[in-house]
Design an enzyme around this catalytic site. Structure first.
Site, PDB file in Angstrom:
ATOM      1  N   ASP A   3      35.636  10.122  36.160  1.00 10.62           N
ATOM      2  CA  ASP A   3      36.458   8.926  35.980  1.00 10.62           C
ATOM      3  C   ASP A   3      37.944   9.241  36.157  1.00 10.62           C
ATOM      4  OD1 ASP A   3      36.940   6.277  35.525  1.00 10.62           O
ATOM      5  OD2 ASP A   3      36.557   6.332  33.363  1.00 10.62           O
TER       6      ASP A   3
ATOM      7  N   ASN B 217      29.731  -1.213  39.197  1.00  5.27           N
ATOM      8  CA  ASN B 217      30.805  -0.952  40.169  1.00  5.27           C
ATOM      9  C   ASN B 217      30.756  -1.877  41.389  1.00  5.27           C
ATOM     10  OD1 ASN B 217      30.799   2.641  39.508  1.00  5.27           O
ATOM     11  ND2 ASN B 217      32.152   1.081  38.683  1.00  5.27           N
TER      12      ASN B 217
END
Ligand code: IPE
Ligand code: IPE
Ligand code: MG
Length: 236
Positions: free
Chosen positions: A16, A64
């Protein structure tokens, strides 16, 4: 270099911070993802050197898809390029690659490349690299439950049965889960598989997470005392 006393069998990483890495440099988000691919290579090299048996990476969550479509398409294009670029290296280093998730929703070209890579590396006896794509923990649990019910009508499910129906069947549960970029949440990742996993959070953004940072995480893991609900033998 100092020897690490306890090497985890399976390290998983929620990669991330690519977007923030790019933003801090005045670049577009995709540049962050591009640099993130270099971190994947570095961490895989480290896993191979340290003889870590399984390295799994969260590369794309089902959530996502909600990002701008140019970013989503850019991510898939990067993945295709990385597959083409890295196949030789992976075979040479005896890495077996598994790409797990809901692959049916992916572009046929990408799916073909993924299947080709998995086939080409299937005999790899070294580290297994598990790339989780179009994956979510809840999706995994539901697909496992549905498949079990279909194949075993009327039967009660046991925890061991569940392990066999999850998409990660055959891969041991992660010993260590790393999340970069300062976020401290699971974001619908391996919900079932992390029941007894050790968590390691670092502020380092994924594109900056390379061998040195990986080593720090493994050293921290070696200091952890895993009890699995029991009392330690030598405890007073
Ligand atoms: C991780 O970086 C990569 C993916 C989720 C595909 P992000 O893109 O989430 O980066 P931030 O969190 O916006 O910085
Ligand atoms: C988790 O990161 C998904 C991947 C690393 C593939 P996100 O950036 O999507 O997670 P949230 O939105 O911060 O929880
Ligand atoms: Mg993020």
């Amino acid at each position: 270099m100092e020897e690490i006393s306890k090497i985890p069998q399976h390290v998983s990483i929620i990669m991330d911070g690519n977007g923030r890495w790019a933003k801090a440099r005045g670049k577009v988000r995709l540049e962050g993802h591009k640099e993130g691919v270099e971190s994947v290579r570095a961490c895989l090299e480290f896993a191979v050197e340290m003889k870590i048996k399984y390295l799994s990476l969260f590369a794309f969550s089902t959530e996502n898809w909600g990002r701008p479509s140019d970013e989503v398409q850019g991510l898939w294009a990067l993945m295709l390029k990385a597959i083409e670029r890295e196949t030789k290296y992976l075979i040479k280093n005896r890495v077996r690659v598994l790409m797990l998730g809901n692959l049916q929703q992916l572009d046929p070209d990408l799916r073909l490349a993924i299947e080709g890579l998995m086939e080409a590396t299937a005999g790899g006896q070294g580290t297994t690299l598990v790339v989780m794509i179009n994956y979510s923990g809840k999706w995994d649990i539901v697909q496992a439950a549905n498949r079990f019910a279909e194949e075993n009508p009327g039967k009660q499910m046991l925890p061991e049965d569940f392990d066999r129906y999850l998409i990660t069947a055959g891969v041991p549960d992660p010993d260590l889960l790393i999340r970069t970029s300062g976020e401290e949440r699971i974001s619908n990742y391996m919900l079932w598989q992390t029941a007894y996993t050790e968590f390691y959070f670092t502020d380092t953004l994924w594109p900056d997470f390379r061998k040195k940072e990986f080593r720090l995480a493994i050293e921290e893991y070696a200091r952890r005392d895993r009890r699995f609900g029991k009392v330690k033998q030598n405890n007073e």
